[in-house]
Design a protein around this motif. Structure first.
Motif, PDB file in Angstrom:
ATOM      1  N   VAL A 161       0.849  -1.190   0.000  1.00  0.00           N
ATOM      2  CA  VAL A 161       0.000   0.000   0.000  1.00  0.00           C
ATOM      3  C   VAL A 161       0.885   1.240   0.000  1.00  0.00           C
ATOM      4  N   LEU A 162       0.798   2.006  -1.081  1.00  0.00           N
ATOM      5  CA  LEU A 162       1.650   3.185  -1.242  1.00  0.00           C
ATOM      6  C   LEU A 162       0.935   4.438  -0.747  1.00  0.00           C
ATOM      7  N   GLY A 163       1.631   5.195   0.076  1.00  0.00           N
ATOM      8  CA  GLY A 163       1.133   6.498   0.481  1.00  0.00           C
ATOM      9  C   GLY A 163       1.529   7.551  -0.533  1.00  0.00           C
ATOM     10  N   GLU A 164       0.943   8.716  -0.418  1.00  0.00           N
ATOM     11  CA  GLU A 164       1.248   9.808  -1.348  1.00  0.00           C
ATOM     12  C   GLU A 164       2.714  10.218  -1.279  1.00  0.00           C
ATOM     13  N   ARG A 165       3.338  10.026  -0.129  1.00  0.00           N
ATOM     14  CA  ARG A 165       4.725  10.455   0.049  1.00  0.00           C
ATOM     15  C   ARG A 165       5.700   9.283   0.139  1.00  0.00           C
ATOM     16  N   THR A 166       5.231   8.064  -0.103  1.00  0.00           N
ATOM     17  CA  THR A 166       6.148   6.920  -0.156  1.00  0.00           C
ATOM     18  C   THR A 166       7.135   7.128  -1.301  1.00  0.00           C
ATOM     19  N   SER A 167       8.412   6.971  -1.026  1.00  0.00           N
ATOM     20  CA  SER A 167       9.415   7.207  -2.060  1.00  0.00           C
ATOM     21  C   SER A 167       9.350   6.136  -3.141  1.00  0.00           C
ATOM     22  N   PRO A 168       9.688   6.487  -4.386  1.00  0.00           N
ATOM     23  CA  PRO A 168       9.749   5.479  -5.446  1.00  0.00           C
ATOM     24  C   PRO A 168      10.720   4.354  -5.122  1.00  0.00           C
ATOM     25  N   GLU A 169      11.806   4.688  -4.435  1.00  0.00           N
ATOM     26  CA  GLU A 169      12.797   3.679  -4.077  1.00  0.00           C
ATOM     27  C   GLU A 169      12.190   2.646  -3.121  1.00  0.00           C
ATOM     28  N   LEU A 170      11.421   3.110  -2.155  1.00  0.00           N
ATOM     29  CA  LEU A 170      10.792   2.190  -1.216  1.00  0.00           C
ATOM     30  C   LEU A 170       9.717   1.360  -1.914  1.00  0.00           C
ATOM     31  N   ALA A 171       8.959   1.976  -2.793  1.00  0.00           N
ATOM     32  CA  ALA A 171       7.921   1.240  -3.520  1.00  0.00           C
ATOM     33  C   ALA A 171       8.522   0.083  -4.312  1.00  0.00           C
ATOM     34  N   ALA A 172       9.638   0.357  -4.965  1.00  0.00           N
ATOM     35  CA  ALA A 172      10.308  -0.690  -5.745  1.00  0.00           C
ATOM     36  C   ALA A 172      10.903  -1.754  -4.828  1.00  0.00           C
ATOM     37  N   ALA A 173      11.511  -1.312  -3.714  1.00  0.00           N
ATOM     38  CA  ALA A 173      12.128  -2.258  -2.781  1.00  0.00           C
ATOM     39  C   ALA A 173      11.083  -3.190  -2.183  1.00  0.00           C
ATOM     40  N   ALA A 174       9.901  -2.661  -1.881  1.00  0.00           N
ATOM     41  CA  ALA A 174       8.861  -3.472  -1.257  1.00  0.00           C
ATOM     42  C   ALA A 174       8.425  -4.613  -2.168  1.00  0.00           C
ATOM     43  N   LYS A 175       8.303  -4.346  -3.448  1.00  0.00           N
ATOM     44  CA  LYS A 175       7.950  -5.410  -4.390  1.00  0.00           C
ATOM     45  C   LYS A 175       9.033  -6.488  -4.412  1.00  0.00           C
ATOM     46  N   THR A 176      10.281  -6.064  -4.324  1.00  0.00           N
ATOM     47  CA  THR A 176      11.396  -7.015  -4.294  1.00  0.00           C
ATOM     48  C   THR A 176      11.339  -7.870  -3.031  1.00  0.00           C
ATOM     49  N   TRP A 177      11.026  -7.249  -1.885  1.00  0.00           N
ATOM     50  CA  TRP A 177      10.929  -8.003  -0.638  1.00  0.00           C
ATOM     51  C   TRP A 177       9.854  -9.075  -0.738  1.00  0.00           C
ATOM     52  N   VAL A 178       8.701  -8.693  -1.284  1.00  0.00           N
ATOM     53  CA  VAL A 178       7.587  -9.633  -1.388  1.00  0.00           C
ATOM     54  C   VAL A 178       7.988 -10.830  -2.250  1.00  0.00           C
ATOM     55  N   GLU A 179       8.629 -10.561  -3.375  1.00  0.00           N
ATOM     56  CA  GLU A 179       9.082 -11.642  -4.258  1.00  0.00           C
ATOM     57  C   GLU A 179      10.115 -12.518  -3.558  1.00  0.00           C
ATOM     58  N   ALA A 180      11.007 -11.893  -2.769  1.00  0.00           N
ATOM     59  CA  ALA A 180      12.025 -12.654  -2.052  1.00  0.00           C
ATOM     60  C   ALA A 180      11.405 -13.564  -0.990  1.00  0.00           C
ATOM     61  N   LEU A 181      10.253 -13.173  -0.484  1.00  0.00           N
ATOM     62  CA  LEU A 181       9.544 -14.001   0.495  1.00  0.00           C
ATOM     63  C   LEU A 181       8.760 -15.129  -0.169  1.00  0.00           C
ATOM     64  N   GLY A 182       8.794 -15.171  -1.502  1.00  0.00           N
ATOM     65  CA  GLY A 182       8.079 -16.211  -2.231  1.00  0.00           C
ATOM     66  C   GLY A 182       6.599 -15.946  -2.355  1.00  0.00           C
ATOM     67  N   LYS A 183       6.208 -14.674  -2.274  1.00  0.00           N
ATOM     68  CA  LYS A 183       4.806 -14.300  -2.351  1.00  0.00           C
ATOM     69  C   LYS A 183       4.586 -13.332  -3.509  1.00  0.00           C
ATOM     70  N   THR A 184       3.331 -13.018  -3.770  1.00  0.00           N
ATOM     71  CA  THR A 184       2.969 -12.136  -4.872  1.00  0.00           C
ATOM     72  C   THR A 184       2.515 -10.793  -4.326  1.00  0.00           C
TER      73      THR A 184
END
Length: 290
Positions: A161-184
């Motif tokens: 869930v992205l906030g209006e002020r969530t950085s693009p770097e964090l948004a991209a990193a979060a997707k990577t974390w989810v994939e690393a956990l073996g989830k979608t």
């Protein structure tokens, strides 16, 4: 397992605030993927219970063959504490306290005070405004929502869930974390109930109204969704698993933000008032033998 064995893209040092069912599940998810995990709880009794939950889940994963790891080595990467200051070396901390606004704000501020400028915070909120929570923090760019699903080990979804002020770097990193956990990852912009809670609660509330009106039994309503729409679990049994008190809290918030279509049915209020909270109390819309 050394830090070099951490799943690619995953932070080596992760914290979780809250070691209940959800918090322990989140800690387990990161632990079995190689991270060093710190769980912080409110007191010694809760901390001991949290450690038992995470270790038990890890052992079950190994016994099922879902994780190729040595149990003794794995648990050396788990630390449980009652001290917020222990978060100071964490690169990511996931807040997993109960779904109460004031409690979450206090928790998130406490985490932020201990973290470095480049560390990230995620809330496991299932419905509260990520933008609203971000406004309570000094570094909103380093904050977003990571909505895990119960039970965490079996679930394959995490809502980012992205906030209006969530950085693009964090948004991209979060997707990577989810994939690393073996989830979608399902990525949504902050809105009341996000995508999953809003849809799931809408179906569940209508199912409750149908029980209330005598349209059909809870068993038959759930069977209609499982057999007719291929839902793995019906909306009423899912409500029992999530907790009727949790569902009521979410419904009340959605009612206040989105209007009458999310008004909690009286049957839900009555069951919560009687302490019929679902699986955790042994009775909800269904009976749950201990």
């Amino acid at each position: 397992m050394s830090n070099s064995s951490v799943a690619p893209g995953l932070p080596p040092f992760v914290g979780v605030l809250g070691g209940g069912r959800m918090g322990a599940g989140i800690a387990h998810a990161f632990l079995i993927k190689g991270a060093n995990v710190l769980v912080v709880e409110r007191d010694d009794v809760s901390a001991e219970a949290a450690q038992e939950r995470v270790q038990s889940a890890a052992l079950k994963s190994i016994e099922r063959g879902a994780v190729d790891a040595n149990f003794e080595e794995l648990v050396t990467r788990l630390t449980v504490s009652t001290d917020y200051d222990a978060f100071k070396d964490r690169q990511l901390v996931v807040e997993a306290v109960p779904e109460d606004w004031d409690l979450k704000v206090t928790a998130l501020r406490g985490i932020e005070e201990r973290l470095g400028q480049d560390s990230y915070i995620a809330s496991n909120t299932s419905s509260l405004s990520v933008n609203g929570l971000a406004r309570e923090l000094k570094r909103p760019a380093n904050f977003l929502g990571l909505h895990f699903f119960n039970p965490v080990p079996a679930s394959t979804l995490i809502e980012v869930v992205l906030g209006e002020r969530t950085s693009p770097e964090l948004a991209a990193a979060a997707k990577t974390w989810v994939e690393a956990l073996g989830k979608t990852a399902v990525v949504v912009n902050d809105a009341p109930g996000f995508a999953s809670s809003r849809l799931g609660v809408a179906i569940a509330l209508e199912a409750m109204r149908m029980v209330e009106e005598g349209v059909a039994s809870a068993e038959d309503i759930d069977a209609a969704m499982v057999l007719g729409y291929k839902h793995p679990t019906g909306p009423l049994k899912t409500t029992d698993i999530v907790g009727l008190d949790v569902r009521l809290g979410i419904a009340e918030y959605l009612h206040s933000t989105l209007g009458e279509r999310f008004a909690p049915p009286q049957i839900l209020r009555d069951k919560v008032a009687r302490g019929e909270l679902g699986r955790k109390t042994g009775k909800g819309f269904f009976d749950w033998p201990s």
